[in-house]
Design a protein around this motif. Structure first.
Motif, PDB file in Angstrom:
ATOM      1  N   ALA A  62      55.575   3.813  43.507  1.00 51.74           N
ATOM      2  CA  ALA A  62      55.607   5.002  44.304  1.00 51.74           C
ATOM      3  C   ALA A  62      54.690   6.148  43.299  1.00 51.74           C
ATOM      4  CB  ALA A  62      56.825   5.334  44.590  1.00 51.74           C
ATOM      5  N   GLY A  63      55.704   6.625  42.335  1.00 50.18           N
ATOM      6  CA  GLY A  63      55.060   7.808  41.676  1.00 50.18           C
ATOM      7  C   GLY A  63      54.749   8.905  42.662  1.00 50.18           C
ATOM      8  N   LEU A  64      53.307   9.571  42.739  1.00 51.32           N
ATOM      9  CA  LEU A  64      53.150  10.649  43.618  1.00 51.32           C
ATOM     10  C   LEU A  64      52.408   9.845  44.785  1.00 51.32           C
ATOM     11  CD1 LEU A  64      52.531  13.770  41.460  1.00 51.32           C
ATOM     12  CD2 LEU A  64      54.234  13.305  42.802  1.00 51.32           C
ATOM     13  N   GLY A  65      52.272   8.647  44.762  1.00 54.05           N
ATOM     14  CA  GLY A  65      51.515   8.202  45.699  1.00 54.05           C
ATOM     15  C   GLY A  65      51.822   8.116  47.173  1.00 54.05           C
ATOM     16  N   PRO A  66      53.147   8.034  47.494  1.00 56.81           N
ATOM     17  CA  PRO A  66      53.610   8.245  49.036  1.00 56.81           C
ATOM     18  C   PRO A  66      53.717   9.836  49.346  1.00 56.81           C
ATOM     19  CG  PRO A  66      55.248   7.529  47.734  1.00 56.81           C
ATOM     20  CD  PRO A  66      54.052   7.257  46.813  1.00 56.81           C
TER      21      PRO A  66
END
Length: 478
Positions: A62-66
């Motif tokens: 995820a990180g900041l992707g979603p």
């Protein structure tokens, strides 16, 4: 609001029902020892509880992707909800499950090795290069943003902040997985969940109304939904980056039945996070036009900060800063770790890569270009991350389909989403500015032809697998 709540409910039901269908088709065996035990080395192969592995997997993929991707995808309106739910349950979570479980079944093998096993050595060589390039692009893009924010909030320069981040990368990449990643990342994963859930609850109690479903394209720039939405929202729906991260946790799984919770479950959790941020994006600024103006002024980081501080106050501001700095750094860290594993597998054909010296030998060649790319405009990098990312996802789905076909199992659960993503990727590269930049109608036509060719290849493979082999025919005759 009802569409938003129903979409979340569908993801939960999908996990409870469809994940078990996928697991049953794959076929698990808890009596077999996993690579975490058979290959235990105290560095990459080490047993880990499923709940901890799930939180780490969520943070890795995820990180900041979603968050950033969902906010950008919200420009298309509530139709984004459909893509997140359908893409997550039937493509993304299936993709993540097979990338993790096939790695587990092949002693923790990296994604390119799995591709070589089921799609041939030629495709393996191509995807090896594409995957490493994707890791470098992701790590660079997920590092430049935090370094810029650190420089704006502290006396440190951008370059010095970048050096500090990459120093951490090197340390985290060479240390055993349970030293840094296993101890700290579950906490960061919990922060990611808490941040999204808090925003979601706050949205329900504001005077702003979350829009209900409409199939109308609400993008202010009148960009087409197909195939751009499927590339804009990747994390939360389907992302090829995940297939490079799943082998990290495949080397820590204690038993095969944990795979459904770790791989499929983490993807569904990411889908819920994407739904929340897509809803926040299309709601908070009074519509997609307001969202576009906010993105033009402050970018996705500015949008996330404004939503968080307004809805959650001081706590929101702290969470936003933690999110925009820490989450992408943890993604960049594991991106380099997985690229180091890929380089290690490639180098072992020529000489043994063992110990700290071998790990550094495999890490430094991918760290240097990543550092250089992080110093340029990272918005430029994102233009190439999207298409490359979904190309990798498509190849992984075809790898899963060929595994199921070879095993004489129900291959359509991978084959149908693989065909869908083939159409997405073909059309995208033909139409996008970073591709061939062809007219939209031309891109649709050629993309459809390319997808048809792949579909015919798939039918050929199915018919070939259904034909009895010469040896089995002779045995039957005897």
């Amino acid at each position: 609001m009802l569409t938003f709540l129903f979409a979340i409910l569908l993801l939960v039901i999908g996990y409870l029902v469809y994940s078990k269908v996928v697991e049953r088709i794959f076929g698990i065996n808890d009596q077999e020892k996993t690579p975490a035990y058979t290959n235990q080395d105290g560095i990459d192969y080490t047993p880990m509880p499923w709940w901890k592995a799930s939180l780490i997997q969520l943070l890795n993929i995820a990180g900041l992707g979603p968050i950033f991707g969902a906010v950008a995808g919200a420009l298309y309106g509530p139709v984004a909800f459909i893509w997140i739910v359908v893409g997550c349950l039937f493509a993304g979570a299936v993709h993540d499950y097979f990338s993790g479980m096939l790695s587990l079944r092949h002693n923790g093998a990296q994604f390119p090795s799995l591709v070589g096993r089921y799609l041939g050595s030629y495709m393996k060589n191509i995807i090896n290069l594409v995957s490493i390039v994707l890791m470098i692009l992701v790590a660079a893009a997920f590092t430049a943003g935090p370094a810029q924010l650190i420089a704006s909030l502290t006396p440190l320069s951008f370059t010095f902040a970048l050096v500090l981040i990459f120093a951490y990368f090197l340390v985290a990449a060479v240390l055993p997985v349970n030293r840094v990643i296993g101890r700290i990342y579950p906490f960061f994963g919990a922060i990611l969940i808490f941040m999204a859930v808090s925003i979601g609850i706050a949205l329900l109690f504001t005077d702003r109304s979350i829009p209900n479903l409409t199939l109308t394209n609400l993008h202010p720039g009148d960009l087409p939904i197909w195939p751009l939405l499927m590339v804009t929202i990747s994390c939360g729906a389907i992302s090829g980056f995940h297939s490079t991260q799943s082998p990290i946790l495949a080397r820590t799984i204690k038993r095969e039945s944990d795979g459904r919770k770790v791989f499929y479950g983490a993807m569904v959790a990411e889908g819920i996070i994407a739904l929340i941020w897509a809803a926040a994006g299309m709601t908070f600024f009074g519509g997609t036009i307001g969202l576009q103006e906010a993105l033009a002024l402050g970018g996705p980081a500015g949008v996330v900060n404004e939503i968080s501080t307004t809805l959650l106050g001081t706590l929101g501001g702290i969470l936003a800063i933690l999110g925009v700095i820490i989450l992408p750094i943890t993604t960049g860290d594991t991106a380099l770790r997985s690229s180091r594993m890929m380089v290690t597998e490639a180098l072992e054909k020529f000489f043994k890569v063992r110990g700290l010296k071998g790990i550094l030998l495999a890490t430094i060649p991918v760290t240097i270009p990543t550092f250089y790319l992080a110093t340029i405009d990272y918005t430029f990098l994102w233009r190439y991350v999207g298409g490359t990312n979904q190309l990798v996802a498509t190849i992984m789905l075809w790898t899963g389909a060929m595994y199921l076909l070879e095993s004489r199992k129900f291959h359509w659960i991978c084959g149908i989403p693989a065909l869908f993503m083939t159409a997405v990727v073909s059309t995208y590269f033909l139409y996008a500015p970073e591709g061939f930049s062809l007219p939209y109608e031309t891109s649709l036509t050629i993309g459809a032809i390319m997808t048809l060719v792949v579909a015919l290849w798939y039918i050929y493979k199915i018919r070939k697998s259904n034909k009895p082999s010469l040896s089995s025919s002779s045995e039957h005759a005897a």
